[in-house]
Write a protein that holds these residues in place. Structure first.
Motif, mmCIF file in Angstrom:
data_model
loop_
_atom_site.group_PDB
_atom_site.id
_atom_site.type_symbol
_atom_site.label_atom_id
_atom_site.label_comp_id
_atom_site.label_asym_id
_atom_site.label_seq_id
_atom_site.Cartn_x
_atom_site.Cartn_y
_atom_site.Cartn_z
ATOM 1 N N ASP A 12 1.124 0.928 40.690
ATOM 2 C CA ASP A 12 1.183 2.282 40.144
ATOM 3 C C ASP A 12 2.191 3.091 40.958
ATOM 4 O O ASP A 12 1.838 3.727 41.948
ATOM 5 N N HIS A 13 3.464 3.038 40.537
ATOM 6 C CA HIS A 13 4.527 3.780 41.202
ATOM 7 C C HIS A 13 4.997 4.938 40.317
ATOM 8 O O HIS A 13 4.888 4.878 39.103
ATOM 9 N N SER A 14 5.523 5.959 40.976
ATOM 10 C CA SER A 14 6.132 7.069 40.237
ATOM 11 C C SER A 14 7.389 7.515 40.982
ATOM 12 O O SER A 14 7.293 8.084 42.068
ATOM 13 N N PRO A 15 8.573 7.240 40.426
ATOM 14 C CA PRO A 15 8.805 6.567 39.152
ATOM 15 C C PRO A 15 8.618 5.064 39.276
ATOM 16 O O PRO A 15 8.692 4.513 40.387
ATOM 17 N N GLU A 16 8.375 4.409 38.145
ATOM 18 C CA GLU A 16 8.261 2.957 38.132
ATOM 19 C C GLU A 16 9.633 2.357 37.863
ATOM 20 O O GLU A 16 10.313 2.750 36.909
ATOM 21 N N THR A 17 10.059 1.436 38.706
ATOM 22 C CA THR A 17 11.389 0.837 38.570
ATOM 23 C C THR A 17 11.342 -0.682 38.425
ATOM 24 O O THR A 17 12.377 -1.296 38.150
ATOM 25 N N HIS A 18 10.195 -1.295 38.617
ATOM 26 C CA HIS A 18 10.096 -2.754 38.581
ATOM 27 C C HIS A 18 9.979 -3.263 37.151
ATOM 28 O O HIS A 18 9.338 -2.625 36.300
ATOM 29 N N LEU A 19 10.582 -4.405 36.885
ATOM 30 C CA LEU A 19 10.713 -4.894 35.512
ATOM 31 C C LEU A 19 9.371 -5.129 34.836
ATOM 32 O O LEU A 19 9.153 -4.651 33.711
ATOM 33 N N ILE A 20 8.465 -5.859 35.465
ATOM 34 C CA ILE A 20 7.227 -6.226 34.784
ATOM 35 C C ILE A 20 6.387 -4.999 34.435
ATOM 36 O O ILE A 20 5.984 -4.834 33.270
ATOM 37 N N PRO A 21 6.101 -4.091 35.371
ATOM 38 C CA PRO A 21 5.332 -2.906 34.959
ATOM 39 C C PRO A 21 6.067 -2.024 33.961
ATOM 40 O O PRO A 21 5.432 -1.388 33.107
ATOM 41 N N CYS A 22 7.397 -1.965 34.036
ATOM 42 C CA CYS A 22 8.144 -1.184 33.048
ATOM 43 C C CYS A 22 8.001 -1.803 31.653
ATOM 44 O O CYS A 22 7.855 -1.083 30.652
ATOM 45 N N ALA A 23 8.039 -3.135 31.586
ATOM 46 C CA ALA A 23 7.847 -3.801 30.298
ATOM 47 C C ALA A 23 6.424 -3.596 29.787
ATOM 48 O O ALA A 23 6.198 -3.378 28.586
ATOM 49 N N VAL A 24 5.446 -3.668 30.694
ATOM 50 C CA VAL A 24 4.054 -3.442 30.306
ATOM 51 C C VAL A 24 3.866 -2.010 29.809
ATOM 52 O O VAL A 24 3.224 -1.766 28.777
ATOM 53 N N ASN A 25 4.432 -1.046 30.522
ATOM 54 C CA ASN A 25 4.326 0.349 30.080
ATOM 55 C C ASN A 25 4.946 0.544 28.700
ATOM 56 O O ASN A 25 4.412 1.278 27.855
ATOM 57 N N GLU A 68 12.848 -13.739 29.457
ATOM 58 C CA GLU A 68 11.638 -14.546 29.647
ATOM 59 C C GLU A 68 10.462 -13.673 30.079
ATOM 60 O O GLU A 68 9.315 -13.901 29.664
ATOM 61 N N VAL A 69 10.728 -12.682 30.921
ATOM 62 C CA VAL A 69 9.672 -11.739 31.304
ATOM 63 C C VAL A 69 9.180 -10.976 30.079
ATOM 64 O O VAL A 69 7.971 -10.813 29.873
ATOM 65 N N ILE A 70 10.105 -10.498 29.252
ATOM 66 C CA ILE A 70 9.720 -9.772 28.039
ATOM 67 C C ILE A 70 8.845 -10.656 27.149
ATOM 68 O O ILE A 70 7.821 -10.204 26.616
ATOM 69 N N ALA A 71 9.221 -11.920 27.001
ATOM 70 C CA ALA A 71 8.434 -12.830 26.165
ATOM 71 C C ALA A 71 7.029 -13.017 26.732
ATOM 72 O O ALA A 71 6.047 -13.084 25.978
ATOM 73 N N ALA A 72 6.914 -13.080 28.068
ATOM 74 C CA ALA A 72 5.598 -13.230 28.692
ATOM 75 C C ALA A 72 4.735 -11.988 28.462
ATOM 76 O O ALA A 72 3.523 -12.094 28.218
ATOM 77 N N VAL A 73 5.340 -10.801 28.544
ATOM 78 C CA VAL A 73 4.593 -9.571 28.276
ATOM 79 C C VAL A 73 4.156 -9.534 26.818
ATOM 80 O O VAL A 73 3.033 -9.119 26.498
ATOM 81 N N GLU A 74 5.006 -9.984 25.915
ATOM 82 C CA GLU A 74 4.641 -10.011 24.492
ATOM 83 C C GLU A 74 3.491 -10.981 24.242
ATOM 84 O O GLU A 74 2.608 -10.703 23.413
ATOM 85 N N ARG A 75 3.458 -12.095 24.966
ATOM 86 C CA ARG A 75 2.328 -13.021 24.824
ATOM 87 C C ARG A 75 1.036 -12.366 25.320
ATOM 88 O O ARG A 75 -0.034 -12.538 24.721
#
Length: 361
Positions: A184-197, A261-268
């Motif tokens: 839980d960062h503000s601002p969030e800059t990391h790929l996985i949490p940004c994709a999840v958000n 590949e990260v985006i595909a994992a978040v979509e799964r």
């Protein structure tokens, strides 16, 4: 049982390490100014001291009133882009608090220290996977500040015998498998949490920076390590310092995943598409960054238990889906101000007993 001081222990990686220490039976004192950390990220059983890790008076008081067996140092500012705008602040704060902590530790006879370092000190490496002896060439003041901190600790060992371990993280990701802690960062800059958000509708569509890299799908490849595995690495090197000299380790899974590949994992994990937009490369972003974790494996027996990308992403998605407002939503629940699950059922009641705020004169 041992007692440890954890600076920045209310932050993302620090809180997961605190939890791991408590679960193995150690006592923990967390020192955090809560600028970036969260009260509710401090697990029950740890004492929270609110203050600055560079405050020498506070450090002396803490070390005089307790016997610590070691220190784990996470307190830092860590936004690469921001460091390019405020270079002196990053070097002053990140190097300065490490120097203060090391000097006061030596005076108090606390002779084990684990530093939260970064792969950013390698810049654009010549060799992949990246070993510990790869040329250090930071391309940001953030990376430079961590390299300077590592070098300062090397001198503290040579002159004073302060044994230290520097763990160079690649991309810490995921959340506590038990759902108690998350990112839980503000601002969030990391790929996985940004994709999840983005997939949860909690932020803007994910920006993909560059689709023309020399990689199989054209997007940049990075090494992701689960935060629980990263916590395990901290405990292993902390114990190793009892009988072994200072050491430096790269901590990653040893494999890479592209942005797509990260985006595909978040979509799964979510069962629906991740909203995203395509954009140009960012200056200074290498195509591939993958760690060699061979030395860490060989010398400590560490191995990632949650190394699969889907495991990492599922844990990150599950925590954020349950806590869409992060720790602020948990605080609202504990005060009766809004909906959302609590991380620790008894945390709100326990805080006055477990927290001891200390201030400088």
């Amino acid at each position: 049982m041992e007692r440890f001081l954890v600076t920045g222990g209310a932050g993302y990686v620090g809180s997961h390490v605190v939890l791991a220490l408590l679960e193995r039976g150690d006592e923990v004192v967390v020192l955090d100014d809560l600028r970036q950390g969260h009260r509710l990220a401090v697990p029950p059983g740890a004492e929270l001291v609110v203050g600055d890790a560079a405050d020498r008076h506070l450090l002396r008081e803490l070390m005089a009133s307790r016997r610590f067996d070691g220190i784990l140092h996470f307190a830092a500012i860590s936004l690469v882009d921001e460091s390019m705008r405020e270079p002196m602040r990053y070097i002053r704060e990140n190097l300065g608090n490490t120097l203060a902590l090391a000097e006061e530790a030596v005076k108090a006879g606390v002779m084990r220290l684990v530093l939260s370092s970064t792969a950013a000190l390698f810049g654009s490496p010549e060799n992949i996977p990246i070993g510990e002896d790869e040329r250090k060439n930071p391309v940001s003041p953030y990376g430079e500040s961590k390299l300077m901190a590592e070098r300062a600790l090397e001198w503290a060992d040579r002159i004073h015998g302060l044994r230290s371990a520097s763990l160079r993280y690649f991309n810490a990701a995921g959340a506590d498998p038990g759902g108690r802690l998350g990112e839980d960062h503000s601002p969030e800059t990391h790929l996985i949490p940004c994709a999840v958000n983005a997939v949860l509708g909690l932020g803007r569509p994910l920006a993909i920076h560059g689709t023309d890299y020399d990689t199989p799908d054209g997007t940049a490849i990075r090494d992701y390590v689960h935060v629980a595995d990263l916590a395990d690495a901290h405990l292993r090197v902390l114990d190793r310092l009892k009988n072994c000299p200072s050491c430096r380790y790269n901590v990653g899974s040893g494999t890479g995943a592209s942005v797509l590949e990260v985006i595909a994992a978040v979509e799964r994990a979510a069962g629906r598409p991740v909203p995203h937009v395509l954009g140009p490369r960012r200056a200074g972003d290498p195509a591939i960054l993958i760690a060699s974790n061979e030395r860490l494996r060989r010398e400590t027996g560490w191995a990632p238990r949650l190394g699969a990308l889907d495991d990492i992403v599922r844990s990150a998605y599950a925590w954020r889906a349950r806590n869409p407002r992060g720790y602020s939503g948990m605080a609202a629940l504990s005060s009766g101000a809004g909906p959302g699950p609590a991380a620790w059922p008894d945390q709100a009641a326990a805080l006055p007993d477990t927290e001891r705020a200390m201030a400088s004169p």
